[in-house]
Scaffold this motif. Structure first.
Motif, PDB file in Angstrom:
ATOM      1  N   SER A 145      89.486 -33.945 111.697  1.00 41.87           N
ATOM      2  CA  SER A 145      90.160 -34.101 110.400  1.00 41.87           C
ATOM      3  C   SER A 145      91.043 -32.901 110.060  1.00 41.87           C
ATOM      4  O   SER A 145      91.810 -32.960 109.093  1.00 41.87           O
ATOM      5  N   ALA A 146      90.945 -31.821 110.822  1.00 42.71           N
ATOM      6  CA  ALA A 146      91.613 -30.561 110.465  1.00 42.71           C
ATOM      7  C   ALA A 146      92.984 -30.434 111.113  1.00 42.71           C
ATOM      8  O   ALA A 146      93.131 -30.609 112.331  1.00 42.71           O
ATOM      9  N   GLY A 147      93.992 -30.089 110.297  1.00 47.72           N
ATOM     10  CA  GLY A 147      95.295 -29.701 110.813  1.00 47.72           C
ATOM     11  C   GLY A 147      95.363 -28.192 111.001  1.00 47.72           C
ATOM     12  O   GLY A 147      94.507 -27.438 110.521  1.00 47.72           O
ATOM     13  N   ILE A 148      96.390 -27.732 111.716  1.00 52.57           N
ATOM     14  CA  ILE A 148      96.590 -26.296 111.935  1.00 52.57           C
ATOM     15  C   ILE A 148      96.912 -25.633 110.597  1.00 52.57           C
ATOM     16  O   ILE A 148      97.865 -26.027 109.919  1.00 52.57           O
ATOM     17  N   PRO A 149      96.144 -24.632 110.160  1.00 49.34           N
ATOM     18  CA  PRO A 149      96.346 -24.044 108.816  1.00 49.34           C
ATOM     19  C   PRO A 149      97.697 -23.359 108.659  1.00 49.34           C
ATOM     20  O   PRO A 149      98.254 -22.804 109.621  1.00 49.34           O
ATOM     21  N   GLY A 150      98.209 -23.366 107.420  1.00 52.02           N
ATOM     22  CA  GLY A 150      99.490 -22.732 107.150  1.00 52.02           C
ATOM     23  C   GLY A 150      99.461 -21.608 106.145  1.00 52.02           C
ATOM     24  O   GLY A 150     100.396 -20.805 106.074  1.00 52.02           O
ATOM     25  N   LEU A 151      98.395 -21.518 105.332  1.00 47.74           N
ATOM     26  CA  LEU A 151      98.407 -20.557 104.222  1.00 47.74           C
ATOM     27  C   LEU A 151      98.501 -19.104 104.683  1.00 47.74           C
ATOM     28  O   LEU A 151      99.273 -18.325 104.093  1.00 47.74           O
ATOM     29  N   PRO A 152      97.769 -18.658 105.724  1.00 49.62           N
ATOM     30  CA  PRO A 152      97.912 -17.261 106.143  1.00 49.62           C
ATOM     31  C   PRO A 152      99.346 -16.913 106.556  1.00 49.62           C
ATOM     32  O   PRO A 152      99.832 -15.812 106.263  1.00 49.62           O
ATOM     33  N   ALA A 153     100.013 -17.838 107.219  1.00 50.41           N
ATOM     34  CA  ALA A 153     101.405 -17.585 107.611  1.00 50.41           C
ATOM     35  C   ALA A 153     102.301 -17.452 106.392  1.00 50.41           C
ATOM     36  O   ALA A 153     103.282 -16.683 106.410  1.00 50.41           O
ATOM     37  N   ALA A 154     101.987 -18.187 105.325  1.00 48.65           N
ATOM     38  CA  ALA A 154     102.773 -18.059 104.092  1.00 48.65           C
ATOM     39  C   ALA A 154     102.632 -16.672 103.497  1.00 48.65           C
ATOM     40  O   ALA A 154     103.613 -16.089 103.011  1.00 48.65           O
TER      41      ALA A 154
END
Length: 592
Positions: A145-154
């Motif tokens: 169910s998990a996609g590759i996270p984006g918040l740390p890159a933001a």
């Protein structure tokens, strides 16, 4: 009567009573013409700063960073990171988000897209069971169910491109709170209990949430030492501190140990995208809002441009609601068929946001009768409640940020990658994993929103700016598919002259094309209004009726956070949703 019920009943009539009087609709079917206005920030700067977020610790962190010489973008990193620590029920660095930024010096607006992306192995076939039916458990729980996270890159991108302070400073509050702990609040404990069966499947999750030998309870001191160390790596090493090295290896290993198929290469390949916001005019306001892969900005443009010619204040509550619902219905129909990741599909944005297109949709609305949703079905194009969180910031220089971030459902996938403290999202359910099959929020999609390697799933998150000669506002909320309609009602509230606090407290209702029903919070519609809407052909779902019939319904929606600069009044405003007892809105004056 509770204070909340009283506020709702007072706010709804007030919203429309304050709308300027005029004819019900312009004779030519077009929106009333409004005089163009100069950008207010060019002539003045705010008399202070304002932050509204869903947790007091996050608001305090943002104010702390501003006091240390940071700008709104530095404060946004601090607020976002602290929310990632104290609101695992709603968001985290294992998820993603959207950041709508305004740089006062250049006058530029930019949309930073940190939405999660699809792993290469996550093909639609992976989400079908042995009989070829949609596997809801795999779509919403655990590794697949998990996609590759984006918040740390933001965080890294915003610091490098817009911030003044290093990540070691802006992430310091989140690191401290993760290590030292914070008190578990009621919503967090209730959410864990609702997801406990899933979360306790996974060793990494049990290590965090059963660290005291039992499930977390309200009032417990909740510490996350592994998450503190992960944030320290991000602060020290930037992008590679999360997407490569020891943390990256543990994330990949944690997913794959539970049957998923992530690779180190695709984790390291994640990148944020900068996109041009959606812009349109509503009455006296310039609206700046979220572009695809958010569906919210286009839907907001359609709904408001459909409604612009109507003088809603001239109508009784039932007919006013009828028109707003019919605008919602048509926007959500288009969302279903046309919207997706613009890096992968051609989104007809210019057509969908055109005033002429809105006029055509408006012409199909009967003033006295509901339009059955199946009459709008047409043909598909060829083959974001308590979950999610939002914060709003304006600093004393006029920079502003509206940010909405999420792990999707309560506690995301339920899976914490061992040794990282990172609770992973379950955003894959926001793809159309099986065309025409509703997701967890009941919204459908087709090939435009089908998964593909590196593709971003469609979202309802819609951080928004409103600008007039006299006022600037930043607004947004969590709430799944209801995000879009809650922001719509917030825009109407500001247009009616409400304060930030009253906008955050407005009662809420929603229609999303399918299912064909108006949903509403308790206290939104009285019996007479509900009956009048039903007489027009609407299905109205009121929590009061469901309780009377022995069924259950959520009694409160969203967690609205908004700030505003009253230019004419020379003051700042901030409003946090009274439905959330741990939220905090704060204004600090910097000028007499």
């Amino acid at each position: 009567m509770t204070p909340m019920t009283l506020l709702r009943r007072m706010a709804l009539p007030l919203l429309f009573a304050l709308v300027p009087a005029g004819v019900v609709a312009a004779a030519d079917g077009q929106a009333p013409k409004a005089a163009a206005h100069a950008a207010p920030a060019a002539a003045a700067t705010p008399p202070g700063a304002a932050i509204a977020s869903a947790h007091a610790l996050a608001t305090d962190a943002g104010m702390e960073v501003l006091a240390d010489g940071g700008n709104a973008f530095d404060a946004a990193i601090a607020v976002s990171a602290v929310l990632s620590v104290v609101e695992p029920i709603s968001s985290g660095i294992g998820g993603g988000g959207f950041f709508l930024l305004h740089d006062a010096k250049s006058g530029r607006d930019v949309f930073v897209d940190a939405r999660e992306t699809s792993p290469e192995a996550a093909t639609p076939e992976r989400y079908l069971d042995a009989e070829g039916e949609f596997d809801r458990d795999r779509a919403t729980n655990g590794a697949w169910s998990a996609g590759i996270p984006g918040l740390p890159a933001a965080f890294v991108h915003i610091q490098q491109q817009y911030g003044r302070l290093p990540l070691s400073r802006t992430l310091a509050p989140a690191i401290r709170i993760a290590r030292e702990g914070f008190p578990v609040y009621g919503r967090m404990a209730r959410g864990y209990e609702a997801r406990r069966t899933v979360m306790e499947r996974y060793p990494g999750t049990r290590e965090v949430y059963l660290a005291g030998g039992r499930p977390i309870r309200e009032g417990d001191l909740f510490r996350q030492p592994d998450l503190a160390r992960t944030l320290e790596q991000l602060a020290e090493r930037g992008f590679d501190g999360f997407y490569a090295g020891d943390v990256g290896a543990k994330l990949v290993a944690g997913v794959n140990a539970e049957g998923g198929q992530w690779t180190a290469a695709e984790l390291a390949a994640y990148r944020v995208r900068e996109r041009e916001p959606v812009r349109f005019r509503y009455r006296d306001w310039d609206i700046v809002t979220a572009p695809p892969p958010s569906s919210g900005g286009i839907a907001l443009a359609q709904m408001l441009q459909i409604l612009a010619p109507y003088e809603l204040s001239k109508l009784d509550e039932a007919h006013r609601t009828h028109l707003v619902v019919e605008a919602m219905r048509r926007a959500f129909r288009d969302r279903t068929f046309y919207l997706g990741d613009p890096d992968f599909v051609d989104v007809p944005q210019r057509l969908l946001t055109s005033p002429d297109y809105a006029a055509g949709l408006r012409a199909t609305i009967h003033p006295e009768r509901a339009t059955p949703s199946d009459l709008l079905s047409g043909a598909p194009t060829p083959l974001e409640d308590e979950e999610t969180t939002h914060f709003s910031i304006i600093d004393a220089e006029g920079n502003r940020v509206g940010a909405t971030q999420t792990v999707n459902l309560l506690y995301g996938s339920g899976l914490v990658a061992p040794g990282t403290g990172v609770l992973l999202n379950n955003e894959m359910d926001d793809f159309a994993l099986k065309p025409g099959t509703p997701n967890a929020f009941g919204v459908m999609g087709f090939d435009a929103n089908a998964p593909a390697p590196g593709k971003r799933m469609l979202s309802s998150m819609v951080p928004t700016f409103m600008l007039s000669d006299d006022r600037i506002a930043v607004l947004g909320t969590p709430g799944g598919s209801r995000i879009i309609t809650m922001v719509l009602l917030g825009v109407l509230g500001y247009d009616a002259g409400l304060s930030a606090a009253d906008v955050a407290a407005l009662p809420r209702y929603h229609h999303q094309w399918m299912p064909d029903a108006i949903q509403a919070e308790a206290g939104t519609f009285d019996v007479a209004t509900a009956q009048a809407l039903r007489a027009m052909g609407h299905t109205v779902v009121r929590p009061e009726d469901e309780v009377a019939e022995g069924r259950r319904s959520s009694d409160a929606w969203g967690n609205f956070q908004t700030v505003a600069w009253d230019i004419a009044g020379k003051r700042m405003e901030a409003g946090t949703d009274p439905r959330n007892p741990v939220g905090k809105a704060e204004v600090r004056a910097t000028k007499p």
